[in-house]
Write a protein that holds these residues in place. Structure first.
Motif, PDB file in Angstrom:
ATOM      1  N   SER A 328      -4.554   1.901   2.448  1.00 61.31           N
ATOM      2  CA  SER A 328      -3.796   3.023   3.008  1.00 61.31           C
ATOM      3  C   SER A 328      -4.013   3.115   4.516  1.00 61.31           C
ATOM      4  O   SER A 328      -3.194   2.637   5.294  1.00 61.31           O
ATOM      5  CB  SER A 328      -4.194   4.319   2.301  1.00 61.31           C
ATOM      6  OG  SER A 328      -3.443   5.378   2.800  1.00 61.31           O
ATOM      7  N   GLY A 332     -10.698   2.514   7.666  1.00 61.07           N
ATOM      8  CA  GLY A 332     -12.031   2.760   7.136  1.00 61.07           C
ATOM      9  C   GLY A 332     -12.367   4.190   6.798  1.00 61.07           C
ATOM     10  O   GLY A 332     -13.540   4.502   6.629  1.00 61.07           O
ATOM     11  N   CYS A 334     -10.207   6.313   4.452  1.00 54.23           N
ATOM     12  CA  CYS A 334      -9.595   6.913   3.260  1.00 54.23           C
ATOM     13  C   CYS A 334     -10.220   6.426   1.954  1.00 54.23           C
ATOM     14  O   CYS A 334     -10.127   7.085   0.932  1.00 54.23           O
ATOM     15  CB  CYS A 334      -8.089   6.662   3.243  1.00 54.23           C
ATOM     16  SG  CYS A 334      -7.640   4.985   2.758  1.00 54.23           S
ATOM     17  N   GLY A 335     -10.835   5.272   1.962  1.00 53.95           N
ATOM     18  CA  GLY A 335     -11.500   4.766   0.759  1.00 53.95           C
ATOM     19  C   GLY A 335     -10.593   4.014  -0.202  1.00 53.95           C
ATOM     20  O   GLY A 335     -11.062   3.488  -1.211  1.00 53.95           O
ATOM     21  N   THR A 336      -9.284   3.926   0.073  1.00 55.91           N
ATOM     22  CA  THR A 336      -8.351   3.299  -0.878  1.00 55.91           C
ATOM     23  C   THR A 336      -8.685   1.838  -1.137  1.00 55.91           C
ATOM     24  O   THR A 336      -8.537   1.345  -2.255  1.00 55.91           O
ATOM     25  CB  THR A 336      -6.905   3.404  -0.339  1.00 55.91           C
ATOM     26  OG1 THR A 336      -6.652   4.765  -0.031  1.00 55.91           O
ATOM     27  CG2 THR A 336      -5.896   2.903  -1.351  1.00 55.91           C
TER      28      THR A 336
HETATM   29  S1  FES Z   1      -7.482   1.357   3.670  1.00 55.61           S
HETATM   30 FE1  FES Z   1      -8.467   3.241   4.056  1.00 55.61          FE
HETATM   31  S2  FES Z   1     -10.591   2.721   3.988  1.00 55.61           S
HETATM   32 FE2  FES Z   1      -9.562   0.823   3.843  1.00 55.61          FE
END
Ligand code: FES
Length: 379
Positions: A328, A332, A334-336
């Motif tokens: 997303s 670094g 959003c965690g997606t």
């Molecule tokens: S795409 Fe959001 S943390 Fe990797």
């Protein structure tokens, strides 16, 4: 946050502040404390109405092929109540709770929401309305040529229901004696509520709004104090490209600098703003890879081994063989893109602003490893 994966998160002086809301909050909002500090009892009629609406909504949803399906459980469902075009390629949307009686979560200037679009695509967009108005949110999105997320947002129509997560803050608005705000184009979205807040609090500030030309610069009519001292609308076709020396001409040691815009503008300012000035930025594209080394990722314990070159992210390399790999923000926070890490020593460079802690996981978009290290990923 302003379009396709586009944000640079916190500046060099603060960690992002995490704002948590459980899914239950949306279904059963706690009434605010009264003016006299007394806890109010929930309004039983409104709670009953909310429950009834939650049952009826799936039956009455205006879902049509090509439009987003109802928000998945756990996301905050909101209805697109209004779509405006403050610039030719910008869609500004007013989002109201899909269920009556729901109070939207608190936010501050700099907060963004994760918008869940068709096919589970998630993108982050800054809130650019009035934080005091908890009846609705406003976001604005510039259409990016070939951009999946911005394309899906521009297809939304009034009445569509989408899911939200957050709000979260990766661009904290800190208290300062004086501010310099710089916005480039759609970078106005997180900056606008900050300028309004500084103006309302009678803080000293300078605000420079840059862009290609006037018609491509949304919300020009909403800038507080425009025409007065300290607010400059500065389109490139009238003034030429912004000059960093000129932008920083009146910088005093107590000035906090906030900038949202294209990477070259941010980088130029970042390198020229003295270290004692708090500097916060939000960008439109993934950050450049700094000090990258070549390493390897293995997809599962017996899967293929891929080499990640110095100047590429693991996400880009993995997506060549697994194009369905989700991502997303690509920055670094959003965690997606986090995946399980089975073995190896990572150089974690993500900075989650919400959701679960990192644990034994690896953020493909920004995290790396030492030279020739092999990371075995649970993929
Ligand atoms: S795409 Fe959001 S943390 Fe990797």
């Amino acid at each position: 946050m302003t379009g396709e994966p586009d944000q640079d998160g916190p500046g060099r002086s603060e960690r992002p502040r995490e704002v948590k809301h459980s899914a239950g909050f949306y279904a059963n909002p706690r009434p605010p404390v009264s003016l006299y500090g007394r806890q109010r009892r929930p309004d039983r009629f409104m709670l009953g109405l909310g429950k009834l609406a939650a049952r009826i909504e799936p039956l009455t949803s205006r879902w049509r092929p090509g439009h987003p399906p109802p928000a998945p459980a756990g996301d905050l469902p909101v209805r697109v109540a209004r779509v405006e075009r403050p610039a030719p390629d910008v869609a500004a949307m007013t989002l109201l709770p899909a269920h009556p009686g729901v109070v939207l979560p608190y936010w501050q200037p700099g907060h963004h929401v994760d918008v869940v679009l068709s096919g589970g695509v998630v993108r982050q967009y800054s809130l650019c309305g009035d934080p005091a108005d908890r009846s609705g949110y406003r976001i604005a999105v510039r259409r990016i040529e070939g951009g999946v997320g911005s394309g899906l947002v521009h297809e939304l129509a009034e009445g569509d229901v989408i899911g939200l997560r957050g709000p979260r803050n990766a661009f904290p608005f800190a208290r300062a004696q004086r501010y310099l705000f710089v916005a480039g184009g759609i970078g106005i979205t997180p900056i606008l509520p900050m300028v309004r807040a500084a103006h309302a609090a009678d803080r000293e500030f300078t605000f420079v709004y840059t862009g290609r030309d006037r018609k491509s610069m949304p919300f020009r009519g909403e800038l507080p104090g425009v025409g007065g001292e300290g607010v400059f609308v500065r389109p490139d076709d009238e003034y030429g490209p912004p000059d960093v020396e000129e932008l920083l001409a009146d910088l005093t040691p107590e000035t906090a600098v906030y900038v949202c815009g294209p990477a070259p503008l941010i980088n130029a300012l970042r390198t020229r703003v003295p270290a004692e000035n708090p500097f916060f930025s939000e960008r439109f594209s993934p950050p450049p890879i700094v000090d990258g080394r070549r390493f390897e990722v293995q997809l599962g314990r017996s899967g293929p081994v891929l080499t990640v070159p110095e100047d590429e992210s693991a996400l880009d390399v993995v997506r060549r063989v697994r194009p369905e790999t989700a991502y997303s923000c690509r920055q670094g926070f959003c965690g997606t893109c986090r995946v399980g890490l089975l073995s190896g020593e990572p150089d974690n460079r993500d900075r989650p602003t919400g959701g679960s802690p990192r644990g034994a996981e690896f953020a493909l978009c920004v995290s790396r490893a030492e030279e020739d290290e092999r990371l075995v990923l649970d993929l």
